[in-house]
Scaffold this motif. Structure first.
Motif, PDB file in Angstrom:
ATOM      1  N   THR A  84       0.833  -1.414   0.129  1.00  0.00           N
ATOM      2  CA  THR A  84      -0.039  -0.103  -0.127  1.00  0.00           C
ATOM      3  C   THR A  84       1.057   1.293  -0.056  1.00  0.00           C
ATOM      4  O   THR A  84       0.702   2.033  -0.609  1.00  0.00           O
ATOM      5  N   ILE A  85       2.109   1.331   0.816  1.00  0.00           N
ATOM      6  CA  ILE A  85       2.910   2.425   0.962  1.00  0.00           C
ATOM      7  C   ILE A  85       3.448   2.564  -0.565  1.00  0.00           C
ATOM      8  O   ILE A  85       3.537   3.734  -0.860  1.00  0.00           O
ATOM      9  N   LYS A  86       3.914   1.524  -1.140  1.00  0.00           N
ATOM     10  CA  LYS A  86       4.749   1.653  -2.397  1.00  0.00           C
ATOM     11  C   LYS A  86       3.787   2.176  -3.335  1.00  0.00           C
ATOM     12  O   LYS A  86       3.993   3.135  -4.247  1.00  0.00           O
ATOM     13  N   ARG A  87       2.340   1.769  -3.433  1.00  0.00           N
ATOM     14  CA  ARG A  87       1.265   2.439  -4.172  1.00  0.00           C
ATOM     15  C   ARG A  87       1.022   3.857  -4.154  1.00  0.00           C
ATOM     16  O   ARG A  87       0.795   4.393  -5.026  1.00  0.00           O
ATOM     17  N   LEU A  88       1.031   4.137  -2.684  1.00  0.00           N
ATOM     18  CA  LEU A  88       0.805   5.524  -2.540  1.00  0.00           C
ATOM     19  C   LEU A  88       1.992   6.350  -2.957  1.00  0.00           C
ATOM     20  O   LEU A  88       1.704   7.657  -3.461  1.00  0.00           O
ATOM     21  N   GLU A  89       3.123   5.932  -2.911  1.00  0.00           N
ATOM     22  CA  GLU A  89       4.335   6.886  -3.328  1.00  0.00           C
ATOM     23  C   GLU A  89       4.358   6.861  -4.792  1.00  0.00           C
ATOM     24  O   GLU A  89       4.736   7.888  -5.312  1.00  0.00           O
ATOM     25  N   ALA A  90       3.899   5.829  -5.481  1.00  0.00           N
ATOM     26  CA  ALA A  90       3.689   5.887  -7.043  1.00  0.00           C
ATOM     27  C   ALA A  90       2.791   6.825  -7.406  1.00  0.00           C
ATOM     28  O   ALA A  90       3.238   7.653  -8.272  1.00  0.00           O
ATOM     29  N   GLN A  91       1.703   6.805  -6.669  1.00  0.00           N
ATOM     30  CA  GLN A  91       0.585   7.831  -7.187  1.00  0.00           C
ATOM     31  C   GLN A  91       0.895   9.122  -6.895  1.00  0.00           C
ATOM     32  O   GLN A  91       0.636  10.158  -7.550  1.00  0.00           O
ATOM     33  N   MET A  92       1.764   9.566  -5.825  1.00  0.00           N
ATOM     34  CA  MET A  92       2.194  10.733  -5.330  1.00  0.00           C
ATOM     35  C   MET A  92       3.435  11.309  -6.196  1.00  0.00           C
ATOM     36  O   MET A  92       3.678  12.352  -6.367  1.00  0.00           O
TER      37      MET A  92
END
Length: 298
Positions: free
Chosen positions: A38-46
């Motif tokens: 989830t954190i990796k996905r959030l970093e990718a989105q931002m």
């Protein structure tokens, strides 16, 4: 912002505050792998790296720390508003987190809060023992308990106890082989038991005063502790001179297990206060705690 992304931000906040995926996952009740993904996905989105990961630790990047400082108080406000809805219940409920010293806990807080837990079974207490100084807002506490002189001016502060002082004490066995100090400066030639502030990392400089003269002495010795109880035990065992809250050692002085030193140099401090941001005072469970601790003496 999508609702799912809001949840991702809450999960990021948990990791940033715990500095550990393992502890954050346990706190959130999810699998560590799910949290990491989830954190990796959030970093990718931002398009921004929020966390620096090593084999031993996790820490926010500069951008991640800025996001943490932005999120934390807002999430705390939301949680406080939700908790305030307990006013519609028959009894106050919720968790109250307080940071305080071991001396404050044993002498002023725990004896008064034990009946509260019986009368209000829906109130939960988390008492964090720390003899240093904490930023209660950044660290997620509802309140802190410290001496009045240490309380930040923008906080609401309620006195919970009388003025008290530190006193220098040593065991008869120690004084049999060491001269009795007659002036605070003579302590530098003694084996003194130091008190280290856990958060700041520094050793406490012993504070004395007499006839308008203030004096701070940086003592040395074989031992340093972060706990007043451990300091007292070491003094009783003859390991040196301790500078410790008077109420903790009165019985030992009365029995002769400890000898009080430099009595006329020991000043009084302004007593303990519970302090907190203004928005906390309207929470029912928190009001119960403050009222139970409020000092009614002269």
């Amino acid at each position: 912002m999508a609702r799912g992304q809001f949840n991702d931000l809450l999960w990021f906040l948990a990791v940033a505050e715990e500095r550990s995926f393992t502890r954050a996952a346990a706190k959130l009740g999810i699998a560590q792998s799910t949290l990491s993904h989830t954190i990796k996905r959030l970093e990718a989105q931002m398009g921004i790296r929020l966390l620096t990961r090593t084999t031993r630790s996790v820490a926010p990047t500069e951008a991640g720390e800025r996001l943490r400082l932005t999120l934390a108080p807002r999430v705390e406000e939301i949680e406080a508003e939700i908790a305030s809805l307990t006013e519609f219940r028959d009894k106050p409920a919720g968790t109250v987190r307080i940071t305080l010293s071991d001396h404050a806990l044993q002498g002023y807080v725990w004896p008064r809060l034990q009946p509260v837990l019986i009368d209000y079974p829906d109130i939960k207490l988390e008492l964090n023992i720390d003899n240093g100084f904490r930023n209660i807002v950044e660290d997620g506490f509802d309140a802190g308990i410290r001496l009045g002189e240490s309380v930040e001016k923008d906080m609401i502060a309620v006195r919970i106890g009388p003025d008290w002082r530190l006193v220098a004490v040593a065991s008869p066995a120690y004084l049999e082989t060491h001269p009795v100090p007659l002036h605070p400066q003579e302590l530098i030639r003694h084996n003194c038991i130091n008190h280290r502030h856990l958060k700041a990392g520094s050793l406490y400089a012993w504070e004395f005063a007499r006839n308008g003269q203030d004096l701070r002495v940086r003592v040395d010795g074989q031992l340093a502790f972060t706990s007043s109880n451990a300091i007292m035990d070491a003094a009783l065992s003859g390991y040196g001179i301790a500078y410790i809250p008077e109420d903790m050692v009165l019985d030992h002085i009365a029995t002769g297990d400890l000898i009080q030193l430099l009595d006329d140099w020991s000043p009084f401090f302004s007593g303990y206060y519970i302090y907190y941001p203004s928005r906390r005072q309207n929470l029912p469970a928190f009001r119960v705690i403050v009222d139970a601790l409020r000092y009614s003496g002269v």
